[in-house]
Design a protein around this motif. Structure first.
Motif, short mmCIF file in Angstrom:
data_model
loop_
_atom_site.label_atom_id
_atom_site.label_comp_id
_atom_site.label_asym_id
_atom_site.label_seq_id
_atom_site.Cartn_x
_atom_site.Cartn_y
_atom_site.Cartn_z
N LEU A 289 -6.25 7.27 11.71
CA LEU A 289 -6.12 5.95 12.04
C LEU A 289 -7.54 5.43 12.10
N VAL A 290 -8.67 6.10 13.35
CA VAL A 290 -10.21 4.84 14.05
C VAL A 290 -10.34 5.47 13.14
N ALA A 291 -10.90 7.50 12.74
CA ALA A 291 -11.75 8.14 11.76
C ALA A 291 -11.77 7.56 10.02
N ASP A 292 -10.97 6.95 9.70
CA ASP A 292 -10.80 6.22 8.24
C ASP A 292 -11.02 5.28 7.92
N GLY A 293 -11.39 3.76 9.18
CA GLY A 293 -11.92 2.53 9.09
C GLY A 293 -10.44 1.79 9.04
N HIS A 294 -9.12 2.38 9.29
CA HIS A 294 -7.96 1.30 8.51
C HIS A 294 -7.77 0.06 9.96
N LEU A 295 -7.06 1.11 11.19
CA LEU A 295 -7.04 0.17 12.55
C LEU A 295 -8.54 -0.87 12.07
N ASP A 296 -9.37 -0.45 12.42
CA ASP A 296 -10.32 -1.74 12.78
C ASP A 296 -10.26 -2.41 11.23
N MET A 297 -10.36 -1.95 10.28
CA MET A 297 -10.35 -3.38 9.22
C MET A 297 -8.96 -4.26 9.09
N LEU A 298 -7.70 -3.77 9.45
CA LEU A 298 -6.76 -4.78 9.88
C LEU A 298 -6.24 -5.57 10.95
N THR A 299 -7.84 -4.55 11.70
CA THR A 299 -7.52 -5.86 12.94
C THR A 299 -8.61 -6.79 12.46
N HIS A 300 -9.95 -6.68 12.21
CA HIS A 300 -10.47 -7.48 11.37
C HIS A 300 -9.95 -8.76 10.66
N PHE B 82 -0.77 -1.60 11.95
CA PHE B 82 -0.21 -2.85 12.65
C PHE B 82 -0.01 -2.32 13.84
N ALA B 83 1.25 -1.68 14.39
CA ALA B 83 1.94 -1.03 15.53
C ALA B 83 0.85 -1.03 16.41
N MET B 84 -0.69 -0.78 16.17
CA MET B 84 -1.20 -0.24 17.84
C MET B 84 -2.20 -2.19 17.80
N ILE B 85 -1.78 -2.95 16.73
CA ILE B 85 -2.67 -4.13 16.82
C ILE B 85 -1.91 -5.01 17.65
N GLU B 86 -2.52 -5.45 18.94
CA GLU B 86 -1.45 -6.60 19.82
C GLU B 86 -0.89 -7.50 19.03
N ASP B 87 -1.83 -8.50 18.35
CA ASP B 87 -1.30 -10.02 18.13
C ASP B 87 -0.81 -10.06 16.46
N ALA B 88 0.05 -8.21 16.17
CA ALA B 88 0.23 -8.54 14.86
C ALA B 88 2.55 -7.65 14.72
N GLU B 89 3.16 -8.35 14.03
CA GLU B 89 4.25 -7.64 14.28
C GLU B 89 4.59 -7.32 13.14
N VAL B 90 5.06 -6.48 12.18
CA VAL B 90 5.55 -6.04 11.03
C VAL B 90 7.33 -6.84 11.48
N GLY C 155 5.82 -1.99 0.26
CA GLY C 155 5.26 -0.72 0.16
C GLY C 155 6.03 -0.32 0.83
N ALA C 156 6.64 1.72 0.45
CA ALA C 156 6.94 1.68 2.20
C ALA C 156 6.22 3.31 1.86
N GLY C 157 5.58 3.72 0.52
CA GLY C 157 5.28 4.98 -0.24
C GLY C 157 3.79 5.71 1.73
N PHE C 158 3.35 6.45 1.10
CA PHE C 158 2.35 6.96 1.77
C PHE C 158 1.25 6.24 2.64
N TRP C 159 1.08 5.61 1.59
CA TRP C 159 -0.52 4.90 2.21
C TRP C 159 0.45 3.97 3.14
N ALA C 160 1.60 2.81 2.89
CA ALA C 160 2.40 2.07 4.55
C ALA C 160 2.31 3.03 5.54
N THR C 161 3.01 3.88 4.79
CA THR C 161 3.34 4.64 5.79
C THR C 161 2.71 5.50 7.29
N SER C 162 1.66 5.82 6.55
CA SER C 162 0.29 7.03 7.35
C SER C 162 -0.83 6.17 8.01
N MET C 163 -0.91 4.74 6.97
CA MET C 163 -2.28 4.02 7.82
C MET C 163 -2.00 2.54 7.78
#
Length: 340
Positions: A280-291, A22-30, A9-17
């Motif tokens: 990204l932090v307020a909406d929980g996506h960074l914490d969710m994907l890291t988790h 993933f770019a902020m998670i140290e052990d993740a590489e898209v 997916g490359a739409g709103f949710w992919a590019t906004s969240m």
């Protein structure tokens, strides 16, 4: 160990969240972005420094350097993407709704079980910082026994045309918006949904869709608590994202649109916690994907497995039947006989 990610997916949710997170998670590489057109896939990949892009879903998820398939595409692609990931031995993350129907979600979970892979349900609401803090206060007994929960999720218009096509989206405001509200209510009632009633209508977008753009659901939980969900695509000129938890000794209100000022009213006093934090932090996506990646690496259960998404869809289908029949519906039980 770094997890190689394929984002579908490359739409709103992919590019906004998801891609920014993933770019902020140290052990993740898209390592790959898959989209319906080469232009959209390439644009998203280049924007986030992803080395590959493609329109070929099957071959992309099967690449040797891919460990996790992150499905951020329209619902009609969810089952196919997760089944392909499972067949290739890859774990998957899937945004809400898990599928268009309970049957699709069941197919996805069966595929994962056969393959011995994992499926994480990317419902961000329980990962929102203000929601997490509110849950800690509830669990600590600060507002007594919870007996009523309420969620309001509304927008003026979906961000893409495919939402108006039930064949691709699976439905209307219930499947798109109320899934958030149902999970919030379940999270705080801390009990399965037993029955549901629903009032649905199409008031604003009837010239573009046969699906509902406005929904009000009432939930009754196994422990007696009452839930109310107000969800819409018909909120002219504004968004709505507010939550309320009422207990025997106090109440909690969260306004998600103001970076979640959290107000707690109880016998111990009144507090407001402004949380001026980025989206990204307020909406929980960074914490969710890291988790999710942490749970995958350690092999521990996550706070949002795919089975949770299946349970939400059981409530959705019961709500749609309730609206059609005008009668309260019992929510189907899972394979262990427990309501959603």
């Amino acid at each position: 160990m770094t997890a190689g990610i394929c984002v579908v997916g490359a739409g709103f949710w992919a590019t906004s969240m998801h891609l920014p997170a993933f770019a902020m998670i140290e052990d993740a590489e898209v390592r790959c972005v898959v989209a319906a057109t080469e232009a959209s896939a390439r644009q998203a990949a280049e924007r986030f420094g992803v080395p590959r892009w493609s329109t070929d879903l099957a071959s992309s998820v099967a690449e040797a350097d891919i460990d996790v398939v992150d499905v951020v595409a329209p619902p009609f692609l969810h089952a196919e993407a997760v089944e392909l990931a499972a067949a290739a031995g890859k774990d998957a993350i899937c945004i809400k709704p898990l599928g268009r129907t309970v049957a699709e979600a069941r197919r996805m979970l069966d595929a994962v079980e056969r393959a011995g892979t994992r499926l994480f349900y990317a419902e961000n609401v329980p990962f929102i910082p203000a929601v997490r803090e509110a849950k800690e206060l509830v669990d600590d007994g600060r507002i007594g026994r919870v007996f009523r929960v309420k969620a309001c999720e509304g927008i003026g218009e979906p961000h893409s045309d495919w939402f108006f096509d039930p064949a691709r989206s699976g439905g209307g405001a219930v499947l798109d918006m109320a899934v958030h509200s149902i999970e919030f209510c379940r999270f705080f009632a801390d009990s399965p949904v037993e029955t549901v009633t629903a009032e649905l209508g199409t008031f604003v977008w009837g010239d573009r869709t046969t699906a509902e753009d406005t929904a009000v659901l009432t939930l009754r939980f196994a422990n007696g608590a009452i839930g109310q969900c107000e969800d819409s695509w018909s909120l002219t000129g504004a968004m709505d994202s507010r939550f309320e938890v009422v207990g025997t000794e106090g109440r909690i209100m969260i306004d998600n649109l103001h970076r979640q000022p959290l107000q707690v009213v109880s016998g111990a006093g009144d507090w407001t916690f402004p949380l001026p934090i980025p989206g990204l932090v307020a909406d929980g996506h960074l914490d969710m994907l890291t988790h999710f990646l942490d749970a995958r690496r350690t092999g521990t259960p996550s706070r949002s497995e795919g089975s949770l998404g299946l349970g939400v869809l059981r409530v959705v289908e019961a709500a749609l039947t309730a609206a059609e029949t005008g009668q309260r519906q019992t929510v189907a039980a899972d394979q262990e006989g427990v309501p959603a």
